[in-house]
Design a protein around this motif. Structure first.
Motif, PDB file in Angstrom:
ATOM      1  N   ALA A 326       0.939  -1.014   0.413  1.00 35.39           N
ATOM      2  CA  ALA A 326       0.021   0.293  -0.040  1.00 35.39           C
ATOM      3  C   ALA A 326       0.653   1.236  -0.471  1.00 35.39           C
ATOM      4  O   ALA A 326       0.521   2.430  -0.737  1.00 35.39           O
ATOM      5  CB  ALA A 326      -1.068  -0.152   1.558  1.00 35.39           C
ATOM      6  N   CYS A 327       1.923   1.211   0.824  1.00 34.93           N
ATOM      7  CA  CYS A 327       3.145   2.424   0.662  1.00 34.93           C
ATOM      8  C   CYS A 327       3.484   2.736  -0.898  1.00 34.93           C
ATOM      9  O   CYS A 327       4.039   4.045  -0.876  1.00 34.93           O
ATOM     10  CB  CYS A 327       4.067   1.934   2.223  1.00 34.93           C
ATOM     11  N   PHE A 328       4.165   1.692  -1.230  1.00 41.47           N
ATOM     12  CA  PHE A 328       4.465   1.738  -2.379  1.00 41.47           C
ATOM     13  C   PHE A 328       3.328   2.094  -3.813  1.00 41.47           C
ATOM     14  O   PHE A 328       3.715   3.021  -4.127  1.00 41.47           O
ATOM     15  CB  PHE A 328       5.086   0.554  -2.859  1.00 41.47           C
ATOM     16  N   TRP A 329       1.969   1.450  -3.678  1.00 45.59           N
ATOM     17  CA  TRP A 329       1.006   2.391  -4.565  1.00 45.59           C
ATOM     18  C   TRP A 329       0.756   3.875  -3.740  1.00 45.59           C
ATOM     19  O   TRP A 329       1.128   4.764  -5.137  1.00 45.59           O
ATOM     20  CB  TRP A 329       0.007   1.163  -4.564  1.00 45.59           C
ATOM     21  N   ALA A 330       0.251   4.324  -2.757  1.00 42.95           N
ATOM     22  CA  ALA A 330       0.850   5.740  -2.379  1.00 42.95           C
ATOM     23  C   ALA A 330       1.735   6.036  -2.665  1.00 42.95           C
ATOM     24  O   ALA A 330       1.951   7.916  -3.260  1.00 42.95           O
ATOM     25  CB  ALA A 330       0.669   6.173  -0.989  1.00 42.95           C
ATOM     26  N   GLY A 331       3.215   6.137  -2.615  1.00 42.28           N
ATOM     27  CA  GLY A 331       4.251   6.395  -3.154  1.00 42.28           C
ATOM     28  C   GLY A 331       4.400   6.636  -4.599  1.00 42.28           C
ATOM     29  O   GLY A 331       4.381   7.827  -5.124  1.00 42.28           O
ATOM     30  N   VAL A 332       3.798   5.661  -5.479  1.00 43.33           N
ATOM     31  CA  VAL A 332       4.159   5.933  -6.693  1.00 43.33           C
ATOM     32  C   VAL A 332       3.240   6.524  -8.005  1.00 43.33           C
ATOM     33  O   VAL A 332       3.556   7.553  -8.362  1.00 43.33           O
ATOM     34  CB  VAL A 332       4.389   4.363  -7.631  1.00 43.33           C
ATOM     35  N   ARG A 333       1.760   6.142  -7.529  1.00 45.67           N
ATOM     36  CA  ARG A 333       0.831   6.427  -7.326  1.00 45.67           C
ATOM     37  C   ARG A 333       0.391   8.384  -7.050  1.00 45.67           C
ATOM     38  O   ARG A 333      -0.422   8.973  -7.772  1.00 45.67           O
ATOM     39  CB  ARG A 333      -0.499   5.523  -7.699  1.00 45.67           C
ATOM     40  N   GLU A 334       0.242   8.008  -5.732  1.00 43.84           N
ATOM     41  CA  GLU A 334      -0.357   9.308  -5.649  1.00 43.84           C
ATOM     42  C   GLU A 334       1.624  10.373  -4.711  1.00 43.84           C
ATOM     43  O   GLU A 334       1.248  10.843  -4.421  1.00 43.84           O
ATOM     44  CB  GLU A 334      -1.275   9.141  -4.600  1.00 43.84           C
ATOM     45  N   ARG A 335       2.406  10.432  -5.164  1.00 41.67           N
ATOM     46  CA  ARG A 335       3.586  10.645  -4.982  1.00 41.67           C
ATOM     47  C   ARG A 335       4.082  10.915  -3.497  1.00 41.67           C
ATOM     48  O   ARG A 335       3.915  12.472  -3.601  1.00 41.67           O
ATOM     49  CB  ARG A 335       3.706  11.845  -5.870  1.00 41.67           C
ATOM     50  N   SER A 336       3.667   9.970  -3.005  1.00 44.61           N
ATOM     51  CA  SER A 336       3.387  10.571  -1.267  1.00 44.61           C
ATOM     52  C   SER A 336       5.007   9.898  -0.653  1.00 44.61           C
ATOM     53  O   SER A 336       5.117   9.046  -0.705  1.00 44.61           O
ATOM     54  CB  SER A 336       2.452   8.987  -0.704  1.00 44.61           C
ATOM     55  N   SER A 337       6.149  10.858  -0.495  1.00 42.50           N
ATOM     56  CA  SER A 337       7.580  10.740  -0.385  1.00 42.50           C
ATOM     57  C   SER A 337       7.515  10.102   0.974  1.00 42.50           C
ATOM     58  O   SER A 337       8.273   8.838   1.073  1.00 42.50           O
ATOM     59  CB  SER A 337       8.330  12.296  -0.205  1.00 42.50           C
ATOM     60  N   THR A 338       6.920   9.957   1.906  1.00 39.08           N
ATOM     61  CA  THR A 338       6.737   9.364   2.895  1.00 39.08           C
ATOM     62  C   THR A 338       6.091   8.195   3.083  1.00 39.08           C
ATOM     63  O   THR A 338       7.409   7.277   3.573  1.00 39.08           O
ATOM     64  CB  THR A 338       5.667   9.912   4.311  1.00 39.08           C
ATOM     65  N   ALA A 339       5.413   7.653   2.470  1.00 37.13           N
ATOM     66  CA  ALA A 339       4.877   6.656   2.049  1.00 37.13           C
ATOM     67  C   ALA A 339       5.523   5.287   1.527  1.00 37.13           C
ATOM     68  O   ALA A 339       5.985   4.671   1.790  1.00 37.13           O
ATOM     69  CB  ALA A 339       3.624   6.561   1.223  1.00 37.13           C
ATOM     70  N   LEU A 340       6.359   6.137   0.346  1.00 43.64           N
ATOM     71  CA  LEU A 340       7.128   5.782  -0.898  1.00 43.64           C
ATOM     72  C   LEU A 340       8.600   5.398   0.163  1.00 43.64           C
ATOM     73  O   LEU A 340       9.405   4.123  -0.138  1.00 43.64           O
ATOM     74  CB  LEU A 340       7.674   6.437  -1.994  1.00 43.64           C
TER      75      LEU A 340
END
Length: 432
Positions: A326-340
Motif C-alpha cells: 500500500a505504501c508503494f502504491w501511495a508513493g508511486v501513484r500519489e507521490r507520497s514521499s513518506t509512504a514511498l
C-alpha cells in the motif's frame, strides 16, 4: 478510542514517557524466565563475562559493543538471567520509543505514532529479542535512533541540524560496533542523502555544484553534501574503533594498535566462512512469510515445561506486507514521499541479507525489518484513511494484541501443561 488522546497531541514527550514505562514493564515481567542460558546466549553471555573480567578475547567474530552492554547489565544486576537480559530489555523499550519518534516526525500524528509503538511492542520478535542476551536488539536500537536523529536533522537551525547529524553518526558507529550488518545501512543513508539533495536541486533548478557544496538547502539546513558525508563517515568509523578500548586491557592477548586492523581482517574471515548446516537456518526470502521460526528454549525449567519461540505476530508480519504494498502504491501513484520512503526502507533492510556474504541465515536477522513493518502499517492507514479517523487501524491493533496474547505463553517461557504443550501453537509443520 485513540481520538480520546487528542488533548495529548501537544505533549508528545509525555506520551512517549508513558509508552516507554508500559513497554519496559511488558519486557521486564518474568525476565529471568527461563532460568538458564538459551540459544545464542551461549556465545554472548560468556563473552560479556570475559569482558567484565578482562580475561581475554572471546567471540571475536563480532565487535564488542553488544557484549559490553550485556556485561554492564551483569555488573549492575549480577551474573544471573536478569542481569544478562536487563540491558536488552532497555534496548527493546528504546526501540519502541524510536518507532514512536520516527512516526511522529514522519506524520505529526499522535494516532499513527501510538499505533506504531504498540505494534512494535507486540510484534513478538522485538519482545523475544528484548528478553534475550543477544546482539540484534542493540543493533536495531542504535540504527532506529540514528534514523530518528537523521529525520530530526532535516529541520531546525543549522546548528541543530549539525548536532543531530553528528549524534546520528555516533549511533551508527555504535551500531557497527554491535554487528557489521550495520555497515550497509550507513551506505544506504549516504545514498538516500545524496538522492534527496539531487531531487531538491531539480525542483529548485539548481546546479550540481549546489548539490555537493551548497548549505542553503531545504533539507538538513546548513549541512553541505560533501562535508555531511565526510562527517558521517569519519565520526562513525572513529566511534567504532573506540569501542575496542577494553580489549587493550585484556590480561591475556591484549589488543594493540598494530593489531587493530589485522583483527578486522580476522573478524571478516570468521563472518564469511562457510558454516555447517543448522537445524534453524533459513533463507532471507522466507523470513517475511515466517516459514522457519526458532525455538530459543524448550526444556523443563523451574518445575515446569517452558519454551521460548522466536516467531513474529502473524497480524503484524503478514498484515505488514500488505501495508508495504500500500505504501508503494501511495508513493508511486500519489507521490507520497513518506509512504514511498517507508516502503523502500523495509525493502532495503531485507535486500541487505540477500547480498551480504553470509553462508547461513536465521529468522532473527529479520528483526529490524519486522520493526519497519510497524512503521509502514500506520503510514498506510493514515494515508488511505486520509486522517478521517475511520478506526480501521484500531481494529488492526486490537487483532495484533489478541495475537500477542495468544502466543504469549511460548514467548515468555510460561509453564506449559506437558512436553507436548507446544503443539497448540504449531500452525504449520515448519514451525515445530
Amino acid at each position: 478510542m485513540l481520538d480520546r488522546l487528542k488533548a495529548l497531541r501537544s505533549r508528545p514527550f509525555l506520551v512517549a514517557l508513558l509508552v516507554g514505562i508500559a513497554a519496559q514493564l511488558l519486557f521486564t515481567v518474568h525476565l529471568d524466565q527461563p532460568s538458564r542460558i538459551m540459544f545464542d546466549e551461549v556465545h554472548y553471555v560468556p563473552a560479556a563475562q570475559a569482558l567484565l573480567e578482562l580475561s581475554g578475547p572471546r567471540n571475536i567474530e563480532h565487535p564488542l559493543v553488544g557484549k559490553e552492554l550485556i556485561a554492564a547489565g551483569i555488573a549492575v544486576f549480577g551474573d544471573n538471567p536478569f542481569g544478562w537480559r536487563s540491558l536488552p530489555s532497555v534496548a527493546g523499550t528504546a526501540s519502541v520509543l524510536a518507532v514512536f519518534a520516527m512516526l511522529w516526525l514522519l506524520t505529526v500524528s499522535m494516532r499513527a505514532a501510538l499505533v506504531g509503538a504498540v505494534l512494535a511492542a507486540v510484534n513478538q520478535t522485538l519482545f523475544v529479542q528484548a528478553r534475550t542476551g543477544m546482539l540484534d536488539i542493540f543493533l536495531g536500537t542504535f540504527l532506529l535512533w540514528a534514523l530518528v536523529l537523521l529525520l530530526w536533522a532535516m529541520r531546525g537551525t543549522p546548528r541543530q541540524a549539525w548536532a543531530r547529524w553528528i549524534a546520528a553518526a555516533v549511533l551508527l558507529g555504535l551500531a557497527t560496533g554491535v554487528k557489521w550488518s550495520a555497515v550497509p545501512y550507513i551506505a544506504l543513508i549516504g545514498v538516500a542523502f545524496v538522492t534527496i539533495r539531487i531531487l531538491d536541486a531539480r525542483q529548485a533548478r539548481r546546479s550540481l555544484a549546489w548539490v555537493l557544496a551548497g548549505n542553503d538547502q531545504p533539507h538538513w539546513p546548513g549541512i553541505a553534501t560533501l562535508p555531511g558525508l565526510l562527517v558521517l563517515g569519519l565520526v562513525s568509523v572513529g566511534i567504532y574503533f573506540l569501542t575496542f578500548l577494553p580489549a587493550f586491557f585484556y590480561t591475556v592477548e591484549p589488543l594493540t594498535l598494530s593489531g587493530l586492523i589485522p583483527l578486522q581482517r580476522q573478524m571478516y574471515a570468521l563472518q564469511t566462512q562457510v558454516l555447517p548446516s543448522h537445524n534453524y537456518q533459513s533463507d532471507w526470502w522466507s523470513w517475511p512469510l515466517m516459514l522457519r521460526p526458532i525455538w530459543y528454549f524448550y526444556e523443563w525449567d523451574r518445575g515446569a515445561q517452558r519454551g521460548v519461540l522466536l516467531i513474529g505476530n502473524p497480524v503484524v508480519m503478514w498484515g505488514g506486507l500488505a501495508a508495504v504494498l500500500a505504501c508503494f502504491w501511495a508513493g508511486v501513484r500519489e507521490r507520497s514521499s513518506t509512504a514511498l520512503g517507508v516502503a523502500l526502507l523495509w525493502s532495503a533492510s531485507l535486500t541487505i541479507y540477500a547480498l551480504i556474504p553470509k553462508s547461513l541465515g536465521f529468522y532473527y536477522y529479520y528483526h529490524l525489518s519486522g520493526i519497519f513493518l510497524c512503521v509502514a502499517i500506520p503510514v498506510a492507514f493514515l494515508h488511505f484513511d486520509r486522517g478521517r479517523g475511520r478506526g480501521w487501524e484500531e481494529w488492526f491493533l486490537a487483532a495484533a494484541v489478541v495475537g500477542f496474547a495468544y502466543f504469549y505463553p511460548i514467548l515468555a517461557a510460561s509453564p506449559l501443561k506437558d512436553a507436548q504443550g507446544f503443539q497448540h501453537w504449531m500452525w504449520f509443520p515448519n514451525w515445530r
